[in-house]
Design a protein around this motif. Structure first.
Motif, PDB file in Angstrom:
ATOM      1  N   ALA A  83       1.574  12.678 -43.169  1.00 57.99           N
ATOM      2  CA  ALA A  83       2.770  13.471 -43.490  1.00 57.99           C
ATOM      3  C   ALA A  83       2.415  14.954 -43.489  1.00 57.99           C
ATOM      4  N   ALA A  84       1.285  15.307 -44.125  1.00 62.26           N
ATOM      5  CA  ALA A  84       0.860  16.703 -44.187  1.00 62.26           C
ATOM      6  C   ALA A  84       0.574  17.232 -42.779  1.00 62.26           C
ATOM      7  N   GLY A  95       5.615  22.718 -37.483  1.00 57.60           N
ATOM      8  CA  GLY A  95       5.914  24.098 -37.871  1.00 57.60           C
ATOM      9  C   GLY A  95       6.899  24.201 -39.021  1.00 57.60           C
ATOM     10  N   ALA A  96       6.839  23.233 -39.948  1.00 57.84           N
ATOM     11  CA  ALA A  96       7.747  23.278 -41.112  1.00 57.84           C
ATOM     12  C   ALA A  96       7.472  24.541 -41.921  1.00 57.84           C
ATOM     13  N   THR A 104       7.404  13.088 -53.042  1.00 56.61           N
ATOM     14  CA  THR A 104       6.489  11.942 -53.061  1.00 56.61           C
ATOM     15  C   THR A 104       5.910  11.669 -54.448  1.00 56.61           C
ATOM     16  N   GLY A 105       6.169  12.570 -55.405  1.00 59.66           N
ATOM     17  CA  GLY A 105       5.665  12.342 -56.765  1.00 59.66           C
ATOM     18  C   GLY A 105       4.499  13.252 -57.094  1.00 59.66           C
ATOM     19  N   ARG A 106       4.364  13.552 -58.392  1.00 63.76           N
ATOM     20  CA  ARG A 106       3.377  14.579 -58.781  1.00 63.76           C
ATOM     21  C   ARG A 106       1.939  14.123 -58.600  1.00 63.76           C
ATOM     22  N   GLN A 107       1.711  12.802 -58.458  1.00 68.82           N
ATOM     23  CA  GLN A 107       0.333  12.345 -58.270  1.00 68.82           C
ATOM     24  C   GLN A 107      -0.027  12.204 -56.796  1.00 68.82           C
ATOM     25  N   GLU A 108       0.842  12.661 -55.940  1.00 69.81           N
ATOM     26  CA  GLU A 108       0.644  12.481 -54.493  1.00 69.81           C
ATOM     27  C   GLU A 108       0.648  13.826 -53.779  1.00 69.81           C
ATOM     28  N   LEU A 109       0.074  14.846 -54.408  1.00 71.02           N
ATOM     29  CA  LEU A 109       0.204  16.203 -53.859  1.00 71.02           C
ATOM     30  C   LEU A 109      -1.019  16.676 -53.075  1.00 71.02           C
ATOM     31  N   PRO A 163      -3.610  22.184 -49.664  1.00 72.46           N
ATOM     32  CA  PRO A 163      -4.304  23.209 -48.877  1.00 72.46           C
ATOM     33  C   PRO A 163      -3.477  23.813 -47.734  1.00 72.46           C
ATOM     34  N   LEU A 164      -2.280  23.313 -47.486  1.00 69.98           N
ATOM     35  CA  LEU A 164      -1.522  23.800 -46.328  1.00 69.98           C
ATOM     36  C   LEU A 164      -1.075  25.249 -46.552  1.00 69.98           C
TER      37      LEU A 164
END
Ligand code: NAP
Length: 248
Positions: free
Chosen positions: A117-118, A125-126, A133-138, A143-144
């Motif tokens: 997804a990242a 180019g988002a 996705t939830g706070r535990q899935e960040l 790093p993007l």
């Protein structure tokens, strides 16, 4: 009966079965929520210690039936339940709500996991992304660079390491009008979602469709081959049939 919970379906089924005098119900939660909302049933919290620990627990508590109502993205517990129930000779039913499917006008990119997804956000180019996705899935998104994130979560997420991120603290269910407003007001160009399915959080998908917003949709993890129903009503019928014939 042991109900593996952590979902709306588990709460609904608990409320329904609590009044059934034929069933002695134990609800099990992973222990991630500080104040879980379980009334009407005996509650236990925390892991069992893998499939071995669960098989042992089933024997110790004389469990005759396990209902796995964990979330569609719980990737480990369903396999532990399948292994433990097979080993202990205990009946198992899984409740899993249907996944969302893309409709006419949807602009989905389906990906295998959060890392893909990242990578997709970068490749596409988002610029302004609503992350649901939830706070535990960040971690894969932290790093993007060059992307402004709006991170929706039930409790305030840890946004350290993001270049630009704003928390959107909210608990579903979400209405279509609110989802439209959220996407428009923040000029979101891409929505990232897990394919959790269910009505409570489906409005964001429709809002994205209406506003021609790209959706990066994370596919569900694999599930074991076990008896499966899609909702609480089907689960009650399945359990009722076993009670009439005797779960053994
Ligand atoms: P998971 O990856 O399948 O499970 C990880 C470990 O947590 C399991 O091996 C088990 O530990 C323990 N565990 C999970 N569910 C449990 C339960 N109901 N009762 C006791 N122990 C449990 O699951 P997860 O993704 O971490 O999810 C944890 C909980 O949050 C689940 O109950 C799930 O329904 C809920 N949830 C998950 C998501 C999501 O997106 N993943 C979303 C909403 C709710 P042991 O091996 O030690 O037994």
């Amino acid at each position: 009966m042991l109900l593996l919970g952590g979902t709306t379906e588990a709460s609904d089924l608990t409320a329904k079965l609590a009044r059934d005098e034929r069933i002695e119900l134990i609800v099990s939660l992973a222990g991630r929520t500080s104040r879980p909302l379980v009334r009407d049933a005996q509650l236990r919290a925390g892991g069992f210690g893998g499939a071995d620990g669960l098989a042992r627990y089933l024997g110790e508590e004389s469990i005759a039936l396990v209902v796995d109502a964990t979330h569609p993205f719980a990737a480990v517990m369903p396999f532990n339940a399948a292994t433990a129930c097979q080993r202990a000779g205990v009946l198992l039913l899984k409740i899993c709500r249907p996944a969302w499917a893309p409709a006419e006008g949807d602009r989905w990119t389906t990906v295998a996991d959060l890392h893909e997804a990242a990578a997709t956000l970068v490749a596409r180019g988002a610029r302004r992304v609503l992350l649901t996705t939830g706070r535990q899935e960040l971690e894969p998104f932290r790093p993007l660079r060059g992307i402004t994130f709006f991170v929706r979560a039930i409790v305030p997420p840890d946004l350290r390491g993001f270049e630009a991120a704003t928390a959107v603290v909210a608990r579903g269910p979400f209405e279509l009008s609110g989802e439209r407003a959220l996407l428009s007001e923040h000029a979101i160009d891409t929505l990232v979602s897990k394919n959790s399915g269910g009505a409570a959080t489906a409005a964001k998908i429709q809002a994205a469709r209406e506003l021609c917003i790209e959706v990066v949709m994370v596919r569900r993890p694999a599930t074991p081959e076990v008896p499966l129903v899609h909702n609480v009503a089907e689960a009650r019928r399945w359990i009722g049939a076993r009670l009439r014939t005797g779960v053994e």
